[in-house]
Design an enzyme around this catalytic site. Structure first.
Site, PDB file in Angstrom:
ATOM      1  N   GLU A   1       0.832  -1.223   0.000  1.00  0.00           N
ATOM      2  CA  GLU A   1       0.000   0.000   0.000  1.00  0.00           C
ATOM      3  C   GLU A   1       0.856   1.257   0.000  1.00  0.00           C
ATOM      4  OE1 GLU A   1      -2.735  -0.392   3.303  1.00  0.00           O
ATOM      5  OE2 GLU A   1      -4.164  -1.451   2.047  1.00  0.00           O
TER       6      GLU A   1
ATOM      7  N   GLU B   1      -5.319  -8.256  -1.079  1.00  0.00           N
ATOM      8  CA  GLU B   1      -5.984  -8.129   0.221  1.00  0.00           C
ATOM      9  C   GLU B   1      -7.448  -7.811  -0.010  1.00  0.00           C
ATOM     10  OE1 GLU B   1      -4.513  -5.482   3.280  1.00  0.00           O
ATOM     11  OE2 GLU B   1      -2.442  -5.938   2.745  1.00  0.00           O
TER      12      GLU B   1
END
Ligand code: BG6
Length: 461
Positions: A175, A359
Site C-alpha cells: 500500500e 488483500e
C-alpha cells in the site's frame, strides 16, 4: 462462467502483524515494535521507548515465528496456490545499514519457502509491509534520506540473490499510497508535513524502481507488482461539482500507480503538488530510473469505497463519505462488492496490466459457539459477494485478474488499531487484546467454505 484454471487462490499476512519474536533470531527493532494497542474509534499511538509495563501487540503477535509450519499446513489444507507474506527488514538487517545480513533472519524465511514448496504453494513476497528498522529512522530520518534508498536496495539485493529460483512474485512496498495519510506505518515518522511526506514517498518510488531494475538483472523470472490501497470515490449526488470532486479524488489515487506502472508522475500529480505548495527534490537520474523500473503487475488491497459527502472521522474508524446504499462493518468500513468490480475495471483501463487482489476481507468480532465452532457466516457473505464481482470482472469485463489472496489467511493484529479482536482470518487464534491466550489455532467456518471455493475454482460463486 468459469475462472481461468490457473487462477492463483490464496491468503495473505504481514510480518509485524503475525510473527512476534520481536527480539529473537538477531532481529533489530522495527518502527512497529513501538506501536501500542489502540481501540475502536481511537487513533493508534506509538511509544517513544519500549517499557515492560506497556503492551506492544507486535512483540508476540500470534507467534507465527514459531508456528509457521502448523499454519502453512492449514493453508495447504485450504488448497492455497499462492501465499503472500512479508519479510521484516530488521530481521535481515537489524539496524538497516549493515554491510552483511543476519543469517538467522534469512534462514527463517528460507524455512518458510521450504514449507511452501512442500505443498506446492507459490510465494508472493512483500519486501516492505509497513516496516523499517528503527535505527534507520533515528539515525537518518527514515525515508527523508537517500541513504535509506541505498540500504533498502542492499536489503532487496540480499533477498533477490538468496531467494532467486524460489520466489517469482515481489511487491516492493505494501500500500505505497498509504504513506500520505498514515506516514508512521512505512516510515516510522509521525508527521503531517506534506513536503516531508511527499519527499519520502518520492524516495520510496525511486527505491521501488531501482529494486525492479536490480531484480531483473538478477533474474529474468522475477515479476514485480505495485500494491495500491484502492477503492473508488463516488459523487454523493449528480451535481457536477460532486462529480468533479470524485474525479479529483480518483486522480489522486493514481499518483503512485502512475509512477510505478507508467514510469512517471502524471501532469495531474505535478499540478496537485503545486497546489499543495509542495516541492520535492527530484535528482537528475530519477526520471530515467523511474521510467526504467516499471512493474509487471498491478496489485491492490480492496476493502471499501467512499463518497464525496462530508467525512466524519473518529480515530481509526473509517466513516468518511457515507453512502446510504451500503452497509458498514463494525469498524465503519463500507461494504461495497460492486466497488471492487469498478476498481478492477478502472485499474485495467488505466494500466492494461494483469491484476492481483492481494488483500480483501472483513474485520469482525468472532465468537466461539457452544459447539466449539466459529460460525463466521458474515465473513463468508463478505468474501462470496466480493469474489462474485471478481468473477464478473474477469468473465464479463475481460479484466485479467490472475490471483486473489484473502486478508487474512489467519487472525492477526490489526494494523490500524492494534486490536486482536478485529479479526480477519479464516483460522482463529486464541489471543485477546491484552495478549492473553493459548495461541491455539482453530479453522473457522469460512476456512471450509474457502477450501471448497478453491477446490471448485469458484464454480459456485
Ligand atoms: C491494509 C494493510 O491496510 O489493511 C494490512 O495492508 C491491514 O496490513 C489491512 O491489516 C486491514 O486493516 P486493519 O487496520 O483493519 O488491520
Amino acid at each position: 462462467m468459469s475462472l481461468p484454471g490457473n487462477f492463483l487462490w490464496g491468503g495473505a499476512i504481514s510480518a509485524t502483524q503475525v510473527e512476534g519474536a520481536y527480539n529473537q533470531g538477531g532481529k533489530g527493532l522495527s518502527n512497529l515494535d513501538y506501536a501500542l494497542r489502540g481501540k475502536k474509534g481511537e487513533k493508534r499511538q506509538f511509544a517513544t521507548e519500549i517499557k515492560d509495563a506497556q503492551y506492544f501487540p507486535s512483540h508476540e503477535a500470534i507467534d507465527f515465528y514459531h508456528h509457521y509450519q502448523e499454519d502453512i499446513k492449514l493453508f495447504a489444507e485450504m488448497g492455497f496456490k499462492l501465499f503472500r507474506f512479508s519479510i521484516q527488514w530488521s530481521r535481515i538487517f537489524p539496524n538497516g545499514d549493515e554491510k552483511e545480513p543476519n543469517e538467522e533472519g534469512l534462514v527463517f524465511y528460507e524455512n518458510i519457502l521450504t514449507e511452501l514448496e512442500k505443498y506446492g504453494i507459490e510465494p508472493l513476497v512483500t519486501i516492505s509491509h509497513f516496516d523499517i528498522p528503527d535505527y534507520l529512522v533515528k539515525t537518518y530520518g527514515s525515508w527523508k534520506s537517500r541513504k535509506v534508498v541505498d540500504c533498502y536496495l542492499r536489503f532487496c539485493e540480499t533477498l533477490f540473490r538468496r531467494f532467486k529460483g524460489r520466489v517469482k512474485y515481489w511487491i516492493p512496498f505494501n500500500e505505497i499510497n498509504v504513506i500520505t495519510y498514515m506516514p508512521y506505518f512505512s516510515t516510522g515518522i509521525q508527521t503531517d508535513n506534506l513536503s516531508d511526506i511527499f519527499q519520502m514517498a518520492h524516495h520510496q518510488l525511486v527505491a521501488s524502481a531501482k529494486a525492479v531494475k536490480l531484480g531483473r538483472d538478477i533474474s529474468a523470472d522475477f515479476e514485480f507488482a505495485t500494491m495500491l490501497m484502492y477503492g473508488p470515490t463516488y459523487p454523493h449526488n449528480c451535481h457536477p461539482d460532486n462529480v468533479l470532486q470524485a474525479m479529483k479524488y480518483d486522480e489522486e489515487m493514481y499518483y503512485f500507480g502512475d509512477v510505478q506502472v507508467r514510469g512517471a508522475y502524471s501532469p495531474y500529480s505535478k499540478q496537485f503538488l503545486k497546489q499543495l505548495n509542495v516541492e520535492i527534490e527530484i535528482e537528475e537520474e530519477d526520471t530515467n530510473v523511474l521510467s526504467e523500473g516499471t512493474v509487471d503487475i498491478v496489485s491492490l488491497s480492496y476493502y471499501m469505497s467512499w463518497t464525496t459527502a462530508e467525512a466524519e472521522s473518529e480515530g481509526n474508524m473509517s466513516t468518511g463519505g457515507e453512502n446510504p446504499y451500503l452497509e458498514k462493518s463494525e469498524w465503519g468500513w463500507q461494504v461495497d462488492p460492486v466497488g471492487l468490480r469498478i476498481s478492477l475495471n478502472r485499474l485495467f483501463s488505466r494500466y492494461e496490466k494483469p491484476l492481483m487482489i492481494v488483500e480483501n476481507g472483513l474485520g469482525a468480532i468472532d465468537e466461539i459457539g457452544k459447539d466449539g465452532i466459529i460460525q463466521d457466516d458474515y465473513r463468508i457473505d463478505y468474501l462470496a459477494s466480493h469474489l462474485k464481482q471478481v468473477k464478473l470482472a474477469i468473465v464479463e469485463d475481460a479484466v485479467p485478474v490472475i490471483g486473489f489472496t484473502v486478508w487474512s489467511a489467519i487472525d492477526s493484529i490489526s494494523a490500524s488499531t492494534g486490536e486482536m479482536s478485529k479479526r480477519y482470518g479464516l483460522v482463529y487464534v486464541d489471543l485477546d487484546d491484552e495478549g492473553n491466550g493459548s495461541l491455539k489455532r482453530m479453522p473457522k467456518k469460512s476456512f471450509y467454505w474457502y477450501k471448497e471455493i478453491i477446490e471448485t475454482n469458484g464454480e459456485n460463486l
